[in-house]
Structures are given as structure tokens and as C-alpha cells.
Design a protein around this motif. Structure first.
Motif, PDB file in Angstrom:
ATOM      1  N   LEU A 163      -0.513   5.577  -7.498  1.00 16.56           N
ATOM      2  CA  LEU A 163      -1.971   5.751  -7.465  1.00 16.56           C
ATOM      3  C   LEU A 163      -2.344   7.220  -7.342  1.00 16.56           C
ATOM      4  O   LEU A 163      -3.338   7.667  -7.941  1.00 16.56           O
ATOM      5  CB  LEU A 163      -2.561   4.936  -6.323  1.00 16.56           C
ATOM      6  CG  LEU A 163      -2.373   3.416  -6.455  1.00 16.56           C
ATOM      7  CD1 LEU A 163      -2.974   2.696  -5.255  1.00 16.56           C
ATOM      8  CD2 LEU A 163      -2.987   2.878  -7.748  1.00 16.56           C
ATOM      9  N   GLU A 218      -9.438   1.669 -10.020  1.00  9.25           N
ATOM     10  CA  GLU A 218     -10.296   2.422  -9.104  1.00  9.25           C
ATOM     11  C   GLU A 218      -9.958   3.911  -9.097  1.00  9.25           C
ATOM     12  O   GLU A 218     -10.813   4.749  -8.820  1.00  9.25           O
ATOM     13  CB  GLU A 218     -10.150   1.864  -7.679  1.00  9.25           C
ATOM     14  CG  GLU A 218     -10.618   0.423  -7.533  1.00  9.25           C
ATOM     15  CD  GLU A 218     -10.227  -0.175  -6.187  1.00  9.25           C
ATOM     16  OE1 GLU A 218      -9.644   0.568  -5.346  1.00  9.25           O
ATOM     17  OE2 GLU A 218     -10.482  -1.369  -5.974  1.00  9.25           O
ATOM     18  N   GLU A 246       0.826  -1.200   0.000  1.00 11.11           N
ATOM     19  CA  GLU A 246       0.000   0.000   0.000  1.00 11.11           C
ATOM     20  C   GLU A 246       0.866   1.258   0.000  1.00 11.11           C
ATOM     21  O   GLU A 246       0.593   2.211  -0.749  1.00 11.11           O
ATOM     22  CB  GLU A 246      -0.931   0.010   1.216  1.00 11.11           C
ATOM     23  CG  GLU A 246      -1.840   1.230   1.269  1.00 11.11           C
ATOM     24  CD  GLU A 246      -2.787   1.210   2.451  1.00 11.11           C
ATOM     25  OE1 GLU A 246      -3.581   2.172   2.583  1.00 11.11           O
ATOM     26  OE2 GLU A 246      -2.748   0.243   3.245  1.00 11.11           O
ATOM     27  N   ARG A 260      -6.119  -1.621  -8.244  1.00 12.91           N
ATOM     28  CA  ARG A 260      -6.279  -0.355  -7.529  1.00 12.91           C
ATOM     29  C   ARG A 260      -6.208   0.825  -8.490  1.00 12.91           C
ATOM     30  O   ARG A 260      -6.932   1.826  -8.321  1.00 12.91           O
ATOM     31  CB  ARG A 260      -5.179  -0.215  -6.467  1.00 12.91           C
ATOM     32  CG  ARG A 260      -5.277  -1.207  -5.322  1.00 12.91           C
ATOM     33  CD  ARG A 260      -6.506  -0.958  -4.446  1.00 12.91           C
ATOM     34  NE  ARG A 260      -6.658   0.448  -4.089  1.00 12.91           N
ATOM     35  CZ  ARG A 260      -5.963   1.067  -3.121  1.00 12.91           C
ATOM     36  NH1 ARG A 260      -5.058   0.381  -2.424  1.00 12.91           N
ATOM     37  NH2 ARG A 260      -6.187   2.333  -2.845  1.00 12.91           N
TER      38      ARG A 260
END
Length: 368
Positions: free
Chosen positions: A216, A260, A209, A257
Motif C-alpha cells: 500500500l 483507497e 494490515e 485498500r
């Protein structure tokens, strides 16, 4: 897939963009900005334009730096100012007249920046007193043979996100049809992703993460700038080819991810983080990684790497292993590769430029 004929020559629609076929040109670094100002030149117009005239469905411009310090070399293209955007607009206008979609790869080289252009036949980091600059990275770990970088602090990381955001805004102004975020080949975003180059213990490092946070956030920022109609690609190296490094499982998780956060399509390559690794190079040697990521993450992918014949590419797309194929060296050897592939596979050859129609094989006893 809709349409008839070879799968490689069926159009594909991503958001509001229809691309006429699945024969695509990946970013191909040219190191040809001799003025060292990041402004693309006549070389870039002819280089990219010839492949569009040659029938490619999508032509993606080379790794283009979002800031001066993000260049691989001082001969790289950029998109950190309006003069660069204006020069790119000339290129996109021509690609559009040839029926090809245009893309640009936004990049930051990180610790692999400030190297000599390959044409100068010098290797290693460009010295600071000869035009080089201080390089940046997630951690102060040098790429083998290059100068040690400075680890980015919080403000520096946020500035990188802002640089990608501003470059995306200029990509839209320059008329590009899509934007690709470069998170492969050992450059800055890949450096953050891999535990071999990112040993931070703050929110930008540590677990998956943390290591994927910068990518991200860049994807989110780029999507906000380009709007909802334009496709957004991400290029990944699916593996570092090294124990304990970045791999295709992590790639798949982060691809999910990224969707998204606004990504649509994933351009799958491998390697580049480390210099001395064993890579089993062979025909279509990276295609299995694209298929893995596509299947595991449920995303659309392209394959690249030693794919040199129309039959190879057709098999990959027809089987569903990839949604498109990137042809790099094959296109440099023959900018009209797409037209020839259409001929070989019996596809529609209406992408022939009208100026060249008299050379079509069907008008010349079928001979190529």
C-alpha cells in the motif's frame, strides 16, 4: 459496456486513458539484456511492437526492476536510471504509432532474485563470485532451491518504496500510458503479503494490515509520482495454492485498500510463492479467481492463464467475469492474435496496420 459488437473489442476507459479493446498483453519476461545493464534492446522493441501492430489494446512490458538487486536475473530490464528510461521511450513511441496503450510492470524479485537466465540452462542462484548478489526478503526464508535472503530492516524497506517511486517517475518520462505494480508470483511485494514468507513481528508483518503495508505504501508512492490522470494497475497472485497462505479473500480485502491509495485496476494471476504446490491447471483455470476478486472487492480485473481462444475470452468479458483478458503464450505464438480474434468474432478490424491490409481475409475470399 458502451459500444456495439463483441464485448472483447469494446474500448475501455481508465482515468484519462482509453484502450481500444480488451485483448491485452501481460508482462512477459524475456531475459534478453545481454549487456546486463538493464537497458531494453532492439529485441524488446520488436517483441512488444509486433503485438501492438497485431491489434492488442494494451501491451505491458515485462517485469522491470526498480533497482539492480531487484532483478530476477542479470539479463532483466530495469528502470533505475535515465539511460534505461531513454531506451524505453523508443518502445513507447512505436507502440503509440500502432494504436496500442503501453504499460510497464515495476518489480522487485526479493528472495527470487539473482538466478540464472533461463536461456543459459543453469538453475538456482547465480553465485556471488559469478555475478550474483545478496537477495532481500521480508524474512530470512529461502525460496526452495535458492540462496537464503537477508531480511530487510526498516531503512531497507523505506529504500524499496523510494526505488518504486523513482522508477514510476522514469516510467512517466519514458512515455508509458500506465504503470503496474508487481505484487504477484512470489516476488518481493507478494513475499510481504503472504504469511508463509513473512514472519516479521514489526509493523511490516504480523496481521493483514502489517503484511500489506509495504504494497500500500508503494501504491501510494507510485500514485504520487504518476499524477491523477494515469492508470495504476496492481498484479496479484490471488492464492498461494497452499494451506495457511495468501488467498483470494485476503487479495480482495487488500485490493479494496489499494483503491483507497490510488490503484485503479487489478491483474489477477495465482501462485509463484512456493515451488512444489498442486495447481489445477486447465483452460482459463485462473479466471474464477479474477471474478471472485472483482465481485468481492467491487474492482475492475483482468483474467489470465490458459485462455487461448477468442471465444473463451469473449465469454469472460461478455459475462462480466473479467473486464479484460491477458494473452501471454497465445500472443507469443501469434503476435497478430488480436487481429485474428477480431476476424473470428466479427468485430471491427480497423486496427490492421495499413502495410498489411492487403492480407485481410475479406479481401481474399474470406480465408484467414
Amino acid at each position: 459496456m458502451r459500444g456495439e459488437g463483441p464485448a472483447l473489442f469494446r474500448p475501455i476507459t481508465i482515468r484519462d486513458l482509453e484502450i481500444r479493446n480488451r485483448v491485452w498483453v501481460p508482462p512477459l519476461c524475456q531475459y534478453s539484456v545481454t549487456a546486463r545493464d538493464g537497458v531494453p534492446t532492439d529485441w524488446h522493441l520488436v517483441h512488444l511492437g509486433s503485438m501492438a501492430a497485431g491489434g492488442a489494446g494494451l501491451v505491458i512490458a515485462e517485469a522491470t526492476a526498480v533497482s539492480p538487486e531487484g532483478r530476477i536475473s542479470d539479463h532483466d530490464t530495469g528502470l533505475w536510471n535515465d539511460a534505461q528510461a531513454d531506451a524505453w521511450a523508443r518502445v513507447t513511441r512505436f507502440l503509440r504509432t500502432q494504436g496500442a496503450a503501453s504499460g510497464i510492470q515495476l518489480a522487485h524479485a526479493g528472495r527470487k532474485a539473482s538466478v540464472w537466465p533461463e536461456f543459459l540452462r543453469r538453475s538456482g542462484s547465480q553465485p556471488l563470485d559469478e555475478g550474483g548478489w545478496t537477495t532481500l526478503a521480508p524474512s530470512a526464508i529461502a525460496f526452495d532451491g535458492l540462496r537464503e535472503p537477508v531480511a530487510l530492516d526498516e531503512d531497507g524497506i523505506l529504500a524499496v518504496i523510494d526505488d518504486f517511486r523513482a522508477a514510476a517517475r522514469r516510467a512517466v518520462a519514458a512515455g508509458f500510458d500506465l504503470v503496474e505494480v508487481h505484487a504477484a508470483h512470489g516476488y518481493l511485494l507478494h513475499q510481504f503479503l503472504s504469511p508463509l514468507s513473512n514472519v516479521r513481528d514489526d509493523r511490516w508483518g504480523g496481521d493483514l494490515e502489517g503484511r500489506s503495508r509495504l504494497l500500500l505504501e508503494v501504491v501510494r508512492a507510485v500514485r504520487a509520482e504518476i499524477g491523477e490522470r494515469m492508470p495504476l494497475f496492481v498484479r496479484f497472485s490471488a492464492t498461494d495454492w497452499a494451506p495457511g497462505g495468501w488467498d483470494e479473500e485476503q487479495t480482495s480485502l487488500v485490493a479494496e485498500r489499494a483503491v483507497e491509495h490510488g490503484a485503479d485496476f487489478f491483474d489477477i494471476s495465482t501462485g509463484g510463492l512456493l515451488r512444489d504446490v498442486r495447481i489445477p491447471v486447465g483452460p482459463a483455470y485462473q479466471a474464477a479467481h479474477a471474478e471472485f476478486v472483482g465481485d468481492r472487492a467491487g474492482v475492475s480485473v483482468s483474467a489470465v492463464g490458459r485462455i487461448t481462444t477468442p471465444a473463451q475470452a469473449e465469454a469472460l468479458v461478455a459475462s462480466g467475469a473479467a473486464d479484460a483478458v491477458m494473452f501471454g503464450k497465445a500472443m507469443m505464438r501469434d503476435p497478430h492474435f488480436a487481429i485474428r480474434a477480431a476476424h473470428d468474432l466479427g468485430a471491427d478490424t480497423s486496427m490492421w496496420p495499413p502495410q498489411y491490409v492487403r492480407a485481410r481475409p475479406d479481401l481474399n475470399d474470406g480465408e484467414w
